[in-house]
Design an enzyme around this catalytic site. Structure first.
Site, PDB file in Angstrom:
ATOM      1  N   GLN A 106       0.842  -1.198   0.000  1.00 31.86           N
ATOM      2  CA  GLN A 106       0.000   0.000   0.000  1.00 31.86           C
ATOM      3  C   GLN A 106       0.876   1.247   0.000  1.00 31.86           C
ATOM      4  O   GLN A 106       0.379   2.356  -0.093  1.00 31.86           O
ATOM      5  CB  GLN A 106      -0.881   0.031   1.250  1.00 31.86           C
ATOM      6  CG  GLN A 106      -1.825  -1.145   1.359  1.00 31.86           C
ATOM      7  CD  GLN A 106      -2.435  -1.220   2.745  1.00 31.86           C
ATOM      8  OE1 GLN A 106      -3.464  -0.621   3.024  1.00 31.86           O
ATOM      9  NE2 GLN A 106      -1.812  -1.959   3.634  1.00 31.86           N
ATOM     10  N   VAL A 108       3.509   4.178  -0.997  1.00 28.71           N
ATOM     11  CA  VAL A 108       3.805   4.939  -2.211  1.00 28.71           C
ATOM     12  C   VAL A 108       5.250   5.432  -2.198  1.00 28.71           C
ATOM     13  O   VAL A 108       5.649   6.225  -3.044  1.00 28.71           O
ATOM     14  CB  VAL A 108       2.816   6.128  -2.366  1.00 28.71           C
ATOM     15  CG1 VAL A 108       1.385   5.647  -2.463  1.00 28.71           C
ATOM     16  CG2 VAL A 108       2.967   7.148  -1.225  1.00 28.71           C
ATOM     17  N   HIS A 134      -1.422   1.468  -4.149  1.00 30.21           N
ATOM     18  CA  HIS A 134      -1.849   2.862  -3.967  1.00 30.21           C
ATOM     19  C   HIS A 134      -1.019   3.831  -4.807  1.00 30.21           C
ATOM     20  O   HIS A 134      -1.039   5.028  -4.564  1.00 30.21           O
ATOM     21  CB  HIS A 134      -1.782   3.256  -2.486  1.00 30.21           C
ATOM     22  CG  HIS A 134      -2.831   2.578  -1.656  1.00 30.21           C
ATOM     23  ND1 HIS A 134      -2.884   2.667  -0.278  1.00 30.21           N
ATOM     24  CD2 HIS A 134      -3.876   1.794  -2.001  1.00 30.21           C
ATOM     25  CE1 HIS A 134      -3.911   1.969   0.182  1.00 30.21           C
ATOM     26  NE2 HIS A 134      -4.521   1.417  -0.844  1.00 30.21           N
ATOM     27  N   CYS A 142      -1.623  13.164 -15.621  1.00 30.13           N
ATOM     28  CA  CYS A 142      -2.302  14.369 -16.061  1.00 30.13           C
ATOM     29  C   CYS A 142      -3.747  14.343 -15.583  1.00 30.13           C
ATOM     30  O   CYS A 142      -4.383  13.285 -15.561  1.00 30.13           O
ATOM     31  CB  CYS A 142      -2.232  14.465 -17.584  1.00 30.13           C
ATOM     32  SG  CYS A 142      -3.037  15.956 -18.198  1.00 30.13           S
ATOM     33  N   CYS A 166       1.332  19.202 -17.635  1.00 32.40           N
ATOM     34  CA  CYS A 166       1.510  18.144 -18.627  1.00 32.40           C
ATOM     35  C   CYS A 166       2.202  18.712 -19.870  1.00 32.40           C
ATOM     36  O   CYS A 166       1.767  19.742 -20.403  1.00 32.40           O
ATOM     37  CB  CYS A 166       0.141  17.580 -18.988  1.00 32.40           C
ATOM     38  SG  CYS A 166       0.186  16.300 -20.240  1.00 32.40           S
ATOM     39  N   GLY A 206       2.965  -4.498   9.001  1.00 36.44           N
ATOM     40  CA  GLY A 206       2.916  -3.053   9.233  1.00 36.44           C
ATOM     41  C   GLY A 206       1.745  -2.327   8.602  1.00 36.44           C
ATOM     42  O   GLY A 206       1.909  -1.231   8.084  1.00 36.44           O
ATOM     43  N   THR A 207       0.557  -2.937   8.658  1.00 33.50           N
ATOM     44  CA  THR A 207      -0.620  -2.186   8.210  1.00 33.50           C
ATOM     45  C   THR A 207      -1.699  -2.239   9.284  1.00 33.50           C
ATOM     46  O   THR A 207      -1.880  -3.263   9.934  1.00 33.50           O
ATOM     47  CB  THR A 207      -1.177  -2.694   6.855  1.00 33.50           C
ATOM     48  OG1 THR A 207      -2.387  -1.993   6.556  1.00 33.50           O
ATOM     49  CG2 THR A 207      -1.412  -4.184   6.822  1.00 33.50           C
ATOM     50  N   SER A 208      -2.399  -1.104   9.437  1.00 33.77           N
ATOM     51  CA  SER A 208      -3.458  -1.037  10.457  1.00 33.77           C
ATOM     52  C   SER A 208      -4.707  -1.773   9.981  1.00 33.77           C
ATOM     53  O   SER A 208      -5.610  -2.017  10.771  1.00 33.77           O
ATOM     54  CB  SER A 208      -3.807   0.427  10.746  1.00 33.77           C
ATOM     55  OG  SER A 208      -4.273   1.041   9.559  1.00 33.77           O
ATOM     56  N   PRO A 233       3.814  -4.411  15.832  1.00 35.15           N
ATOM     57  CA  PRO A 233       3.997  -4.271  17.283  1.00 35.15           C
ATOM     58  C   PRO A 233       2.682  -4.035  18.020  1.00 35.15           C
ATOM     59  O   PRO A 233       2.600  -4.260  19.227  1.00 35.15           O
ATOM     60  CB  PRO A 233       4.921  -3.063  17.437  1.00 35.15           C
ATOM     61  CG  PRO A 233       5.238  -2.569  16.078  1.00 35.15           C
ATOM     62  CD  PRO A 233       4.474  -3.350  15.062  1.00 35.15           C
TER      63      PRO A 233
END
Ligand code: OAD
Length: 267
Positions: A106, A108, A134, A142, A166, A206-208, A233
């Site tokens: 996810q 970027v 994502h 553009c 652009c 590491g994703t909620s 964690p």
């Protein structure tokens, strides 16, 4: 979780990893936290002080493109100073040496891609590269035509007139990332659901698990008979459903589970 419990869960996790033929890895902002990229939620998360509806929606860009670019430029400047950590590197090396591993992210920030180059050299083979669900903060598209390009130049956010435009049609360029209220790229999401359904194991790092449709992917693996290992964690909505929850940071748990970049464990 004490050390004994963690070691026991790691051992159980290694057994699942060894037995699996196809493994899908789903990563979120937490894997890059130890590289210095801020997460979105939690005590240090950017959504604590910045409001997504003002900075990360199509309506926000239509209202104030300068403000949205300013925020994205700030994030880019922060991210370019960050390097892949032991978790990114371990995953890239593992995906290269072990057939059947596919990384979905996810994020970027592009750190998985840099890790792949560090491990495999220029033009890394596809398995070491993530499917970026994502988008990428170093790509733009553009707002009018179909132009979509990599863009790493410094952005002049001093006025709306100075924002990047652009070269084909002159319309405003926007970051090529998915904003709230926007659908994901249909090919990417189709591929992600397909990979999740075919996998014997989904490794979630590491994703909620707060953002759909990505948060559903581990449940798709389970619905098709596969298992889930979570590395985080903190507990998440997925924790109650995961076969194994490793309460540890990505840089400690990922190399321990799959081997480090130079590690020859046959995981
Ligand atoms: P979040 O910020 O929502 O969650 C980060 C997770 O990482 C939390 O569960 C933390 O407990 C965990 N974490 C923190 N440090 C960690 C570490 N060292 N090792 C492992 N885990 C750690 O980030 P995402 O779940 O990725 O979307 O957020 C999903 C999406 O929401 C993002 O892609 C972004 C955001 O709004 C868009 O921009 C479309």
């Amino acid at each position: 979780m004490d050390l004994h419990e963690l070691e026991r869960d790691l051992e159980a996790g290694r057994s699942l990893v060894s037995a699996a033929k196809r493994i899908v890895v789903l990563t979120g902002a937490g894997i890059s936290a130890e590289s210095g990229v801020p997460t979105f939620r939690g005590p240090e998360g950017v959504w604590r002080h910045d409001r997504p509806e003002e900075l990360s929606t199509p309506a926000a860009f239509a209202r104030d493109p300068r403000l949205v670019w300013e925020w994205n430029a700030w994030r880019r400047e922060r991210i370019v100073r960050c390097e892949p950590n032991a978790a990114h590197l371990a995953l890239a090396a593992w995906a290269l040496r072990r057939p059947g591993v596919r990384i979905l992210t996810q994020n970027v920030d592009g750190l998985h891609g840099i890790a792949a180059v560090m491990v495999a050299g220029d033009r890394p083979p596809t398995p070491a590269l993530p499917l970026e669900l994502h988008g990428s903060i170093f790509h733009v598209r553009c707002t009018l035509c179909r132009t979509r390009i990599e863009h790493r130049d410094k952005i002049d956010v001093s006025s709306e007139a100075s924002l990047p435009r652009c070269s084909d049609c002159g319309a405003l360029l926007r970051p090529d990332t998915v904003w709230f209220g926007e659908p994901l790229d249909p090919d990417a999401i189709h591929q992600a659901f397909d990979e999740a359904a075919k996998a014997d194991l989904c490794l979630v790092i590491g994703t909620s698990g707060e953002v759909q449709p990505t948060a559903t992917l581990p449940r798709v693996t389970q619905a098709n008979g596969g298992a889930v290992i979570e590395i985080n964690p903190e507990p998440t909505p997925l924790s109650a459903h995961a076969e194994i929850s490793l309460r540890a940071s990505a840089t400690s748990a990922v190399p321990a589970l799959v081997g480090g970049p130079n590690f020859s464990r046959n995981a």
